[in-house]
Scaffold this active site. Structure first.
Site, PDB file in Angstrom:
ATOM      1  CE  LYS A 116      -4.045  -1.936   2.436  1.00 47.69           C
ATOM      2  NZ  LYS A 116      -5.070  -2.070   1.429  1.00 47.69           N
ATOM      3  CE  LYS A 204      -5.397  -7.245  -2.242  1.00 48.11           C
ATOM      4  NZ  LYS A 204      -5.670  -6.989  -0.881  1.00 48.11           N
ATOM      5  CE  LYS A 207     -12.294  -2.686  -0.354  1.00 46.30           C
ATOM      6  NZ  LYS A 207     -13.312  -3.190   0.524  1.00 46.30           N
TER       7      LYS A 207
HETATM    8  P1  TYM Z   1     -10.412  -5.541   3.391  1.00 45.59           P
HETATM    9  O1  TYM Z   1     -11.519  -4.625   3.694  1.00 45.59           O
HETATM   10  O2  TYM Z   1      -9.292  -5.071   2.549  1.00 45.59           O
HETATM   11  O3  TYM Z   1     -10.978  -6.859   2.740  1.00 45.59           O
HETATM   12  C1  TYM Z   1     -12.112  -7.523   3.304  1.00 45.59           C
HETATM   13  C2  TYM Z   1     -11.936  -9.031   3.184  1.00 45.59           C
HETATM   14  O4  TYM Z   1     -11.891  -9.404   1.817  1.00 45.59           O
HETATM   15  C3  TYM Z   1     -10.757 -10.235   1.584  1.00 45.59           C
HETATM   16  N1  TYM Z   1     -10.263 -10.008   0.212  1.00 45.59           N
HETATM   17  C4  TYM Z   1     -10.010 -10.996  -0.650  1.00 45.59           C
HETATM   18  N2  TYM Z   1     -10.098 -12.329  -0.549  1.00 45.59           N
HETATM   19  C5  TYM Z   1      -9.762 -13.066  -1.632  1.00 45.59           C
HETATM   20  N3  TYM Z   1      -9.348 -12.511  -2.805  1.00 45.59           N
HETATM   21  C6  TYM Z   1      -9.237 -11.177  -2.955  1.00 45.59           C
HETATM   22  N4  TYM Z   1      -8.843 -10.650  -4.120  1.00 45.59           N
HETATM   23  C7  TYM Z   1      -9.578 -10.344  -1.842  1.00 45.59           C
HETATM   24  N5  TYM Z   1      -9.580  -9.002  -1.645  1.00 45.59           N
HETATM   25  C8  TYM Z   1     -10.000  -8.821  -0.377  1.00 45.59           C
HETATM   26  C9  TYM Z   1      -9.733  -9.783   2.628  1.00 45.59           C
HETATM   27  O5  TYM Z   1      -8.762 -10.767   2.858  1.00 45.59           O
HETATM   28  C10 TYM Z   1     -10.634  -9.544   3.816  1.00 45.59           C
HETATM   29  O6  TYM Z   1     -10.900 -10.763   4.491  1.00 45.59           O
HETATM   30  N6  TYM Z   1      -7.943  -5.246   7.726  1.00 45.59           N
HETATM   31  C11 TYM Z   1      -9.019  -5.907   7.023  1.00 45.59           C
HETATM   32  C12 TYM Z   1     -10.384  -5.662   7.667  1.00 45.59           C
HETATM   33  C13 TYM Z   1     -10.408  -5.966   9.121  1.00 45.59           C
HETATM   34  C14 TYM Z   1     -10.554  -7.245   9.721  1.00 45.59           C
HETATM   35  C15 TYM Z   1     -10.477  -7.002  11.133  1.00 45.59           C
HETATM   36  C16 TYM Z   1     -10.719  -8.528   9.220  1.00 45.59           C
HETATM   37  C17 TYM Z   1     -10.283  -5.041  10.111  1.00 45.59           C
HETATM   38  N7  TYM Z   1     -10.321  -5.670  11.315  1.00 45.59           N
HETATM   39  C18 TYM Z   1     -10.575  -8.052  12.045  1.00 45.59           C
HETATM   40  C19 TYM Z   1     -10.824  -9.580  10.146  1.00 45.59           C
HETATM   41  C20 TYM Z   1     -10.728  -9.332  11.522  1.00 45.59           C
HETATM   42  C21 TYM Z   1      -9.064  -5.358   5.610  1.00 45.59           C
HETATM   43  O7  TYM Z   1      -8.543  -4.313   5.333  1.00 45.59           O
HETATM   44  O8  TYM Z   1      -9.816  -6.123   4.757  1.00 45.59           O
END
Ligand code: TYM
Length: 337
Positions: A116, A204, A207
C-alpha cells in the site's frame, strides 16, 4: 461459547474477491455454527480512514455494506452480532496498548503495508499501524476463528504473536486465535483464498485497482460481469489446468467457478481436465457469476434501513458489553486500573 469474527472495510462496493474470500465463507460458517458459536461480522469503519472512500460518503457506504451482509444470507439470530467498530471505543484504546507491545521490526515486515505504500511519497501512519488495530478487533472478543482472504493471513499471525507476547508479559488475558493453517481447515478450503485481478492475474483482485475490467463489483450488472470474465487474461498454453504459477488466469477462473458454485476446487478441476477451449471455461464462469449476481442483487433490494438499524442496536450493545469487559481485564493487567 467460541467466537468467529470478521470485518470488511466499507470504502466502496465489495469486489467478488471480498465476497468469495471473506463474506461468503463467513456466512457459510454462520449458517453452520451460529447455534453454538458467537458470530461477529462488523464494519471496521476506523480502518476505512487509511484510504480514500468512494464518493466520499462513508456513512452511505457503511449502510450499504451491512445490506450486503444481509443479502449474502447472514442468519439473523441472537448469536450473530453486527456492529460498527467506531461505536465501540474499546477498539481504539486497545490499539494503543497493543502498539506498546508490537515492535517496529515486525510491523515493517507487513506485506500489505509495503504494497500500500509502494511508490508513494507520503504514507499515513494508519496504513502502517492498522494491523495492530485489527489485532485489537479480534482479541477484544476472544475470537478464535477469523475467516479472511489470504492477503490478511499475515495480520492474523501478528494478532497471535501480540496476544502471546502480551500474555507472557502481563498474564493470561487474551485467547490466542488459531493458526492460519487451522483457519483454512475451519473454513473448509484447501488453501487461503486469493481471487486474482482479471487482467493481470499475477496480482490479487482489488477494489483500488483503477482498470474497470480487472475486477467485478457486487453491483455490476450480470451482463457487465459476464463481459469482464469473457475478456479475462489467460495464456497461450491451451490446457485447462489448476497451476497458479504457470497459468494464473485459467486457475483464477477455476477458483471462481468452484467458490461461486460451492463445488470443491478439486472436482471443478477434474471436470475440466483434458479440455482445451478457454472460451468454454469463460462462458461457464461468466454464467455462474452472472447468475450469482442477479440473485444477490434481488436480495439487496429487499434489505431495508430499518432492518440494518435494528441489527446495529442489538449488535452494538453486545459488542460494547463484551469489549469493555475485556478492556478492563487488559487495563488491570498493565496497571492502568
Ligand atoms: P479488506 O476490507 O481489505 O478486505 C475484506 C476481506 O476481503 C478479503 N479479500 C479478498 N479475498 C480473496 N481474494 C481477494 N482478491 C480479496 N480481496 C480482499 C480480505 O482478505 C478480507 O478478508 N484489515 C481488514 C479488515 C479488518 C478485519 C479485522 C478482518 C479489520 N479488522 C478483524 C478480520 C478481523 C481489511 O482491510 O480487509
Amino acid at each position: 461459547m467460541k467466537t468467529i469474527l470478521t470485518g470488511l472495510r466499507a470504502n466502496s462496493v465489495f469486489t467478488i474477491g471480498n465476497y468469495l474470500g471473506a463474506l461468503l465463507p463467513m456466512v457459510r460458517l454462520a449458517k453452520e455454527h451460529s447455534g453454538d458459536y458467537h458470530v461477529n461480522l462488523f464494519v471496521p469503519d476506523l480502518h476505512s480512514l487509511i484510504s480514500e472512500v468512494d464518493g466520499g460518503d462513508l456513512q452511505a457506504n457503511i449502510m450499504q455494506s451491512i445490506k450486503f451482509y444481509i443479502a449474502a444470507g447472514l442468519p439473523l439470530n441472537d448469536n450473530v452480532h453486527v456492529y460498527r467498530q467506531s461505536r465501540v471505543p474499546a477498539h481504539s484504546e486497545l490499539c494503543w496498548i497493543l502498539n506498546c507491545v508490537a515492535t517496529m521490526g515486525e510491523m515493517n515486515r507487513m506485506t500489505q503495508y509495503k504494497e500500500k505504500s509502494e511508490g508513494k511519497a507520503s504514507v499515513n501512519v494508519g496504513i502502517f499501524d492498522y494491523p495492530v488495530l485489527m489485532a485489537g478487533d479480534i482479541l477484544l472478543y476472544s475470537a478464535e476463528y477469523i475467516p479472511v482472504g489470504e492477503d490478511q493471513f499475515q495480520h492474523i499471525e501478528l494478532a497471535r504473536n501480540l496476544a502471546t507476547r502480551f500474555n507472557n508479559r502481563y498474564g493470561e488475558v487474551f485467547t490466542v486465535p488459531v493458526s492460519t493453517a487451522e483457519q483454512v481447515k475451519f473454513m473448509g478450503v484447501a488453501d487461503g483464498i486469493r481471487i486474482r485481478d482479471l487482467l493481470n492475474p499475477e496480482k490479487k483482485m482489488s477494489k483500488s485497482t483503477k482498470a474497470e475490467n480487472s475486477k467485478i463489483m457486487l453491483d455490476d450488472t450480470p451482463e457487465k460481469a459476464a463481459k469482464k470474465i469473457m475478456s479475462a487474461t489467460t495464456d497461450s498454453l491451451g490446457k485447462i489446468k489448476f497451476d497458479m504459477f504457470n497459468q494464473p488466469g485459467v486457475s483464477n477462473l477455476l477458483q471462481i467457478e468452484a467458490l461461486v458454485s460451492g463445488v470443491p476446487l478439486q472436482d471443478v478441476v477434474s471436470t475440466w481436465a483434458g479440455e482445451t477451449k478457454y472460451g468454454d471455461l469463460k462462458k461457464k464462469v461468466a454464467s455462474s457469476v452472472s447468475g450469482m449476481l442477479s440473485e444477490f442483487q434481488v436480495r439487496i433490494e429487499k434489505s431495508t434501513e430499518e432492518q440494518v438499524y435494528e441489527l446495529l442496536e442489538k449488535g452494538e450493545e453486545y459488542a460494547n458489553r463484551v469489549a469493555n469487559a475485556k478492556l478492563l481485564e487488559v487495563q488491570k493487567a498493565v496497571g492502568l486500573r
